[in-house]
Design a protein around this motif. Structure first.
Motif, short mmCIF file in Angstrom:
data_model
loop_
_atom_site.label_atom_id
_atom_site.label_comp_id
_atom_site.label_asym_id
_atom_site.label_seq_id
_atom_site.Cartn_x
_atom_site.Cartn_y
_atom_site.Cartn_z
N TRP B 234 35.59 40.00 51.49
CA TRP B 234 35.52 38.68 50.85
C TRP B 234 34.85 38.75 49.49
O TRP B 234 35.17 37.98 48.59
N ASN B 235 33.92 39.68 49.34
CA ASN B 235 33.32 39.85 48.01
C ASN B 235 34.36 40.33 47.00
O ASN B 235 34.39 39.88 45.86
N ASN B 237 37.58 39.81 47.23
CA ASN B 237 38.45 38.65 46.98
C ASN B 237 37.86 37.77 45.90
O ASN B 237 38.56 37.33 44.99
N ALA B 238 36.57 37.51 46.01
CA ALA B 238 35.92 36.62 45.04
C ALA B 238 35.96 37.26 43.65
O ALA B 238 36.21 36.59 42.65
N ASN B 240 38.11 39.13 42.39
CA ASN B 240 39.44 39.03 41.82
C ASN B 240 39.62 37.78 40.96
O ASN B 240 40.41 37.74 40.03
N SER B 241 38.85 36.72 41.27
CA SER B 241 38.96 35.50 40.48
C SER B 241 38.14 35.55 39.21
O SER B 241 38.04 34.57 38.50
N ASN B 296 45.29 39.41 49.99
CA ASN B 296 44.02 39.10 50.64
C ASN B 296 43.35 40.38 51.16
O ASN B 296 43.87 41.07 52.03
#
Lengths: 255, 353
Positions: B234-235, B237-238, B240-241, B296
């Motif tokens: 999830w880190n 994923n974040a 990537n934004s 994801n």
């Protein structure tokens, strides 16, 4: 939550960008920061979220010193909508909004997280393309997805960096209506914005910035030709209706 | 209800992707069995069953399975997984689709280290019979590993010194890569023919080089690092934004990036120095997976592991059987097998850049 900033200073590579900033924002208040390009609006917003660490001064949110809070804890309280965002690799609308739950969740999102996300997607009218890649969306839709992510965070403070700058008329109003509604629900909103008419229409308070300093602050009544001209270098007409202020640029002022 | 529809769609989507992962696991299991049975000497399923259940404890089948096939097959599985997940993690933290252990100069550094050891320390020679032998493979590997780590350390030090931006890391990696390539060429220019042969032989990635010991060393690092990557999905994923968004979501960006780089570099350096250079897996497998199941990270990282294992094991199986009894080094086959598959996915898969 209240925000209380005192004596904030920030410099990029030794060049001062923010000088002696003092600011108080009350709970549920909608503050618009206005000022020309390069006046330090974005830097100021980023300091309020510890994306940038100021050189000096203190930022309190309610009673907590921002500097002493962990990033994960700040993320539970403060939502941030950046000026422009484009990921290296695309993700679906749902996954993007789900990211807003990151500060609250462990490794696997709980059914509560998923419910909050689907509620926000529903509320923002994004349901019909929730499985699409955000890169396939229009600029307006993408901005709504980013705002949806911040709302899924369930923040007490919302920071928006020029959220309407690349949107069409309808999306501008839509985004600001949603933001206003957040403020009505006691979320404290701080937004940087270029459109003075929108700032006048939606916000409770205005902060005018020039060259990294606060030029003036107060209610929307400070939006006068006398204040706007020295800040922007543009002479304007300001018209007041019963509940609306209209600002019309006339021409670039002589130096 | 609209709301349920959104959740239903999401659950259906996740379900499909999990099914994909499950099929990959099944395929990998079947391929593992096939790979154990097939090679220059064909074994039967009954023989394998008897060896595994302990009914046969000596003889040809026992030796082939325990001493040749099993270490080789498992090395392909573990090395493929390690290279693929390292590539996926590097691409995510550097936010660059071209990032991989190889674009960052790790394999060039390893090749340089191995050349140094072979030519300067004399750890490899070619006998008149034509057989290429590395007299002391451990010293060669150690030298390759040291050089890879040194290269990574320089990149990280630079990043630390000048703020850890992905651009700096990638550019530094490319610069170091060409520096080490030049170094290797210089050494080769002055080396004797037999030494050059050894250097080139070393560079062919080959999973049959490893014994149980080396397999153990690789697994000891690949498995925990992979779990740690998956835990951090999830880190990533974040991240990537964008760095700012990731910070606003509570991610300590610089720390995350540096740690992921250390983990990925360490694992790939280890694999390259023990197995040789296997290109393509680290760079392309994550892209294949993105094209098949999306970006994801929670699914991308574990599925990349699986696909990396599958690709390397399939390549190795082909390499052992295609011109039997001759055995090709797997490094040659991965690209032959992977490139057409990837081109197919570029045409048919989901678009994302």
């Amino acid at each position: 939550m209240k925000i209380n900033i005192e004596g904030l200073e920030f410099s990029y590579n030794g060049k001062p960008t923010l000088k002696n900033m003092n600011l108080k924002v009350g709970k549920g208040e909608f503050l618009s920061i206005i000022g020309p390009n390069g006046s330090g609006k974005t830097t100021f917003l980023k300091c309020m979220n510890k994306i940038l660490t100021p050189k000096q001064g203190s930022i309190l949110i309610d009673k907590y010193d921002l500097n002493k809070l962990h990033r994960e804890d700040i993320a539970k309280l403060v939502g941030y909508i950046p000026q422009a965002e484009r990921g290296a690799f695309p993700t679906s609308v749902f996954d993007t909004v789900l990211m807003g739950r990151k500060p609250h969740m462990k490794w696997i999102p709980s059914s509560k997280d998923l419910e909050i996300v689907s509620d926000v997607i529903d509320m923002m009218d994004l349901s019909s393309f929730s499985m699409k890649n955000i890169n396939e969306l229009s600029g307006g839709q993408r901005q709504k997805v980013i705002i949806a992510r911040a709302l899924a965070q369930q923040p007490r403070i919302l920071l928006l960096d020029e959220p309407t700058s690349s949107l069409d008329l309808k999306h501008q109003l839509e985004v600001l209506e949603i933001t206003r509604e957040q403020a009505n629900n006691d979320v404290t909103v701080v937004m940087s914005v270029h459109d003075l008419n929108l700032a006048a229409r939606y916000s409770d308070k205005i902060l005018m910035m020039k060259d990294g300093e606060i030029f003036h602050g107060g209610g929307t009544d400070i939006l006068t030709p006398e204040n706007i001209e020295p800040v922007y270098g543009v002479s304007v007409d300001v018209k007041r209706d019963s509940d609306q202020i209209w600002i019309m640029p006339k021409k670039i002022a002589c130096k | 209800m609209f709301q349920n529809q959104v959740l239903d769609e999401y659950r259906k989507d996740i379900g499909q992707k999990l099914l994909f992962g499950l099929s990959a696991v099944t395929l990998l299991t079947l391929l593992t069995i096939y790979a154990i049975l097939n090679g220059p000497v064909k074994l039967t399923y009954t023989e394998m069953y008897s060896v595994f259940t302990g009914q046969i404890v000596s003889g040809t089948a026992y030796n082939i399975i325990w001493n040749i096939r099993l270490p080789q097959v498992l090395t392909a599985v573990v090395a493929g997984a390690g290279l693929a997940i390292s590539g996926a993690a590097m691409q995510s933290v550097l936010k660059n689709p071209l990032a991989s252990p190889f674009t960052l100069g790790i394999s060039h550094a390893a090749a340089f280290g191995a050349s140094c050891s072979i030519v300067l320390l004399g750890t490899g020679t070619t006998y008149s019979t034509g057989a290429v032998v590395l007299d002391n493979p451990y010293i060669t590997s150690l030298s390759a590993f040291t050089c890879s780590l040194f290269s990574t350390a320089v990149i990280l030090a630079l990043a630390k010194l000048k703020k850890a931006t992905p651009e700096i890391m990638i550019l530094a990696g490319i610069a170091l890569g060409s520096l080490f390539t030049a170094g290797t060429s210089a050494i080769q220019y002055f080396a004797e023919d037999t030494q050059i042969a050894s250097v080139i032989f070393w560079q062919f990635g080959d999973v049959s080089k490893t014994t149980w010991n080396e397999l153990g060393i690789i697994s000891l690092f690949v498995i925990p690092v992979s779990i740690w990557f998956a835990y951090n999905s999830w880190n990533y994923n974040a991240l990537n934004s964008g760095d700012d968004t990731a910070k606003s979501l509570g991610v300590d960006v610089d720390k995350l990036r540096i740690r992921a780089m250390i983990g990925a570099s360490f694992v790939s350096a280890l694999i390259v120095s023990l197995v040789g250079i296997i290109g393509f897996v680290g760079l392309v497998v994550p892209h294949m997976v993105r094209k098949m199941i999306g970006g994801n990270e929670m699914l991308l990282l574990p599925v990349s592991c699986l696909m990396g294992s599958l690709l390397l094991l399939a390549s190795d199986t082909v390499a052992r059987n295609i011109i039997s009894p001759q055995v090709l080094p797997v490094g040659i086959i991965t690209s032959f097998l992977g490139a057409p598959l990837f081109i197919y996915l570029i045409i048919k898969g989901r678009e994302y850049w």
